[in-house]
Scaffold this motif. Structure first.
Motif, PDB file in Angstrom:
ATOM      1  N   SER A   1      30.508  29.369  92.421  1.00 57.02           N
ATOM      2  CA  SER A   1      29.400  28.723  93.120  1.00 57.02           C
ATOM      3  C   SER A   1      29.872  27.767  94.209  1.00 57.02           C
ATOM      4  N   GLY A   2      31.104  27.272  94.092  1.00 57.28           N
ATOM      5  CA  GLY A   2      31.531  26.241  95.019  1.00 57.28           C
ATOM      6  C   GLY A   2      32.724  26.568  95.886  1.00 57.28           C
ATOM      7  N   VAL A   3      33.386  27.710  95.630  1.00 60.36           N
ATOM      8  CA  VAL A   3      34.589  28.067  96.383  1.00 60.36           C
ATOM      9  C   VAL A   3      34.289  29.268  97.268  1.00 60.36           C
ATOM     10  N   PRO A   4      34.612  29.225  98.559  1.00 59.16           N
ATOM     11  CA  PRO A   4      34.363  30.371  99.432  1.00 59.16           C
ATOM     12  C   PRO A   4      35.247  31.564  99.067  1.00 59.16           C
ATOM     13  N   ASN A   5      34.812  32.765  99.468  1.00 57.83           N
ATOM     14  CA  ASN A   5      35.517  33.988  99.097  1.00 57.83           C
ATOM     15  C   ASN A   5      36.984  33.982  99.503  1.00 57.83           C
ATOM     16  N   HIS A   6      37.309  33.382 100.657  1.00 61.09           N
ATOM     17  CA  HIS A   6      38.684  33.445 101.133  1.00 61.09           C
ATOM     18  C   HIS A   6      39.627  32.535 100.352  1.00 61.09           C
TER      19      HIS A   6
ATOM     20  N   VAL B   1      51.908  26.341  93.825  1.00 64.01           N
ATOM     21  CA  VAL B   1      50.976  26.058  92.741  1.00 64.01           C
ATOM     22  C   VAL B   1      49.561  26.249  93.284  1.00 64.01           C
ATOM     23  N   PRO B   2      48.792  27.154  92.695  1.00 65.08           N
ATOM     24  CA  PRO B   2      47.455  27.439  93.246  1.00 65.08           C
ATOM     25  C   PRO B   2      46.527  26.245  93.092  1.00 65.08           C
ATOM     26  N   GLY B   3      45.593  26.147  93.999  1.00 63.00           N
ATOM     27  CA  GLY B   3      44.638  25.053  93.962  1.00 63.00           C
ATOM     28  C   GLY B   3      43.290  25.489  94.489  1.00 63.00           C
ATOM     29  N   VAL B   4      42.427  24.526  94.753  1.00 66.68           N
ATOM     30  CA  VAL B   4      41.076  24.794  95.250  1.00 66.68           C
ATOM     31  C   VAL B   4      40.846  23.988  96.517  1.00 66.68           C
ATOM     32  N   PRO B   5      39.885  24.392  97.344  1.00 72.02           N
ATOM     33  CA  PRO B   5      39.597  23.615  98.563  1.00 72.02           C
ATOM     34  C   PRO B   5      39.104  22.218  98.222  1.00 72.02           C
ATOM     35  N   ARG B   6      39.232  21.342  99.192  1.00 73.67           N
ATOM     36  CA  ARG B   6      38.751  19.978  99.018  1.00 73.67           C
ATOM     37  C   ARG B   6      37.251  19.994  98.731  1.00 73.67           C
ATOM     38  N   GLY B   7      36.823  19.229  97.760  1.00 75.77           N
ATOM     39  CA  GLY B   7      35.422  19.196  97.355  1.00 75.77           C
ATOM     40  C   GLY B   7      35.130  20.024  96.121  1.00 75.77           C
TER      41      GLY B   7
ATOM     42  N   GLY C   1      28.705  40.569  95.583  1.00 76.13           N
ATOM     43  CA  GLY C   1      28.051  40.069  96.786  1.00 76.13           C
ATOM     44  C   GLY C   1      27.457  38.689  96.588  1.00 76.13           C
ATOM     45  N   PRO C   2      26.992  38.080  97.677  1.00 77.93           N
ATOM     46  CA  PRO C   2      26.518  36.687  97.614  1.00 77.93           C
ATOM     47  C   PRO C   2      25.298  36.485  96.732  1.00 77.93           C
ATOM     48  N   ASP C   3      24.441  37.496  96.592  1.00 77.92           N
ATOM     49  CA  ASP C   3      23.236  37.335  95.776  1.00 77.92           C
ATOM     50  C   ASP C   3      23.476  37.598  94.302  1.00 77.92           C
ATOM     51  N   ARG C   4      24.694  38.047  93.947  1.00 83.58           N
ATOM     52  CA  ARG C   4      25.004  38.347  92.544  1.00 83.58           C
ATOM     53  C   ARG C   4      26.290  37.656  92.116  1.00 83.58           C
ATOM     54  N   ARG C   5      26.585  36.539  92.692  1.00 80.82           N
ATOM     55  CA  ARG C   5      27.843  35.863  92.371  1.00 80.82           C
ATOM     56  C   ARG C   5      27.909  35.451  90.907  1.00 80.82           C
ATOM     57  N   ARG C   6      26.791  35.027  90.344  1.00 82.53           N
ATOM     58  CA  ARG C   6      26.804  34.614  88.947  1.00 82.53           C
ATOM     59  C   ARG C   6      27.007  35.831  88.031  1.00 82.53           C
TER      60      ARG C   6
ATOM     61  N   LEU D   1      33.464  31.319  81.048  1.00 85.64           N
ATOM     62  CA  LEU D   1      32.301  31.644  81.879  1.00 85.64           C
ATOM     63  C   LEU D   1      31.839  30.427  82.673  1.00 85.64           C
ATOM     64  N   GLY D   2      31.748  29.269  82.007  1.00 87.10           N
ATOM     65  CA  GLY D   2      31.311  28.071  82.712  1.00 87.10           C
ATOM     66  C   GLY D   2      32.254  27.697  83.839  1.00 87.10           C
ATOM     67  N   GLY D   3      33.566  27.778  83.581  1.00 92.12           N
ATOM     68  CA  GLY D   3      34.537  27.434  84.602  1.00 92.12           C
ATOM     69  C   GLY D   3      34.534  28.403  85.771  1.00 92.12           C
ATOM     70  N   LEU D   4      34.520  29.709  85.487  1.00 94.32           N
ATOM     71  CA  LEU D   4      34.513  30.703  86.555  1.00 94.32           C
ATOM     72  C   LEU D   4      33.226  30.639  87.362  1.00 94.32           C
ATOM     73  N   SER D   5      32.104  30.362  86.697  1.00 90.54           N
ATOM     74  CA  SER D   5      30.831  30.266  87.413  1.00 90.54           C
ATOM     75  C   SER D   5      30.812  29.056  88.341  1.00 90.54           C
ATOM     76  N   LEU D   6      31.380  27.938  87.885  1.00 93.25           N
ATOM     77  CA  LEU D   6      31.481  26.771  88.752  1.00 93.25           C
ATOM     78  C   LEU D   6      32.315  27.081  89.993  1.00 93.25           C
TER      79      LEU D   6
END
Length: 461
Positions: free
Chosen positions: A386-391, A261-267, A172-177, A378-383
């Motif tokens: 924190s910055g990528v929406p669930n979808h 090729v998978p990617g991430v949202p802009r930003g 959930g959103p309060d336990r993302r880390r 851990l550092g990469g997944l946590s980043l």
């Protein structure tokens, strides 16, 4: 009808305590002058009821079970070589088929998971993993081993993208880390558990190439039950933005490109870049130790035991698991820098082990490499969490993994040829220096980015 969060708030007030709602929608109660966050993991934004903490931990089990299969066959290849009579070059093909399956899965599973949900991707992947167990247990031709490794790679790719995203979703959103921590730890713990179980079972029980995979199939069966009952939220269904609308939104609904090729949202590009800069050398370093370690141990200890290489691999990934829990409260940039330093030290120690034939140096190299990979992961997944929406999170996880596993796949082929050309010591020195340099550059990139963010405000945690 009142929302679950509002009910919690009214219950708090009825018990003689005051309360307030945070921006994330959680309820903070005041008891005796102190603040305490309620156990709810969902807020008004997602409308979900509270998920017990034990479900967050249990959601990580399917990732562990699949990754246990990923390395379970490693101690058994010498038995298959004796039984089926294939060469070292053919063994390289068996290894490479796993990477092919993994990368192919990463090209589509992240997108499919974000569009249709985690469960529709994970259950077929577990079915492929069970089929791989059956093929490993009954293999009488090298072609069967190649297909089994291919199926294993496909299942692992789904676990990396959909499985790890599912842990974050359940948290959930309060336990993302916490979700990112458990997903990352589940991956590396499973990767170490597989060869340890395989080594012990194959040395102590009859029919080693059968028994190992019967046990692994049982683990995968329990994982399937967890996925079936997992309280993972439904995927977000978004309307098409149309030709003039947002490009990402349109492609995720109408006219979807499922294999890409998978990617991430802009930003979020820097989040991915910084994570891969450290995780990439880390996963290659642990793969290098996995491939080089058994040969070094056989020569140093004059033993062909399958338990000892399994124990070395388990120690490496156990260090990776433990260090993640130890550093979880540090800033993400600090974790990544620590990972880079650990990888550099690990590769230097590995070169020392190759030149001095010291067992302690090999063990230290494995532990340091494992710790470096764990912190980079851990550092990469946590980043990303924190910055990528669930979808888009499963696709982002897939992109992150491609950045690490693609060079590791090249290593699987290159290490064998280089060892044949220049010998074990020369190969260890070349790869060790190369990986130490790559990790050092990755750590420097993280420091430079943190310094730049610091000039414009505090770096995100």
């Amino acid at each position: 009808m009142l929302s679950s969060t509002r009910l919690v708030l009214e219950t708090v007030k009825g018990a003689g305590m005051s309360g307030r709602r945070t921006a994330a929608g959680a309820v903070v109660t005041v008891r005796g002058g102190g603040l305490r966050r309620a156990d709810a993991v969902g807020g008004p934004a997602d409308g979900r009821a509270a998920v017990p903490l034990w479900w967050v931990w249990l959601a990580a089990w399917p990732v562990t079970a699949v990754f246990a299969l990923s390395n379970a066959a490693t101690p058994l290849y010498v038995l298959w070589q004796d039984e089926l009579g294939f060469s070292g070059g053919t063994l390289t093909v068996v290894f490479a088929s796993y990477i092919v399956g993994l990368l192919a899965s990463l090209l589509c599973c992240g997108v499919l998971s974000d569009r249709f949900g985690r469960r529709p991707v994970l259950l077929p992947a577990l079915g492929l993993a069970l089929a791989a167990c059956l093929m490993f247990a009954t293999a009488h031709h090298v072609a069967v081993l190649i297909v089994a490794r291919l199926f294993t790679g496909l299942a692992v790719g789904a676990a990396v993208s959909a499985g790890m995203a599912a842990v974050t979703d359940v948290a959930g959103p309060d336990r993302r880390r916490l979700g990112a921590l458990l997903a990352s730890s589940a991956m590396v713990f499973g990767a170490g558990l597989g060869p340890l179980l395989s080594g012990v079972l194959s040395e102590t029980l009859p029919a080693p190439t059968v028994t190992v995979f019967v046990v692994e199939a049982a683990l995968l069966g329990t994982a399937a039950l967890v996925v079936w009952r997992m309280p993972v939220p439904a995927p977000v269904r978004r309307a098409s933005a149309g030709p003039a609308g947002n490009r990402d939104r349109g492609r995720d609904t109408d006219g979807v490109v499922w294999v890409r090729v998978p990617g991430v949202p802009r930003g979020s590009g820097w989040h991915l870049t910084l994570g891969v800069a450290v995780f990439g050398p880390g996963i290659v370093a642990t793969s290098f130790v996995l491939s080089l370690g058994p040969s070094l141990l056989t020569g140093l200890l004059d033993s062909d035991s399958r338990i000892v290489p399994g124990a070395l691999a388990f120690s490496m990934f156990l260090a990776s698991t433990c260090v993640q829990f130890a550093v979880q409260r540090r800033s993400r940039h600090t974790i990544l820098v620590g990972g880079a330093v650990s990888i550099v030290l690990g590769m230097v120690t590995l070169v020392v082990a190759a030149h001095t034939s010291a067992v302690w140096a090999l063990v230290a190299a494995a532990v340091l490499a494992g710790a470096g990979q764990g912190m980079g992961q851990l550092g990469g997944l946590s980043l990303l969490a924190s910055g990528v929406p669930n979808h888009r999170l499963a696709e982002a996880n897939a992109a992150f993994s491609v950045g690490g596993y693609a060079p590791a796949g090249v290593l699987a082929v290159g290490a064998g040829y280089l060892t044949d050309a220049v010998g074990l010591t020369g190969a260890a020195t070349t790869f060790g220096v190369t990986l130490a340099t790559a990790a050092g550059l990755g750590g420097a990139l993280v420091l430079a980015r943190r310094s730049r963010e610091g000039r414009g405000g505090p770096a995100p945690r």
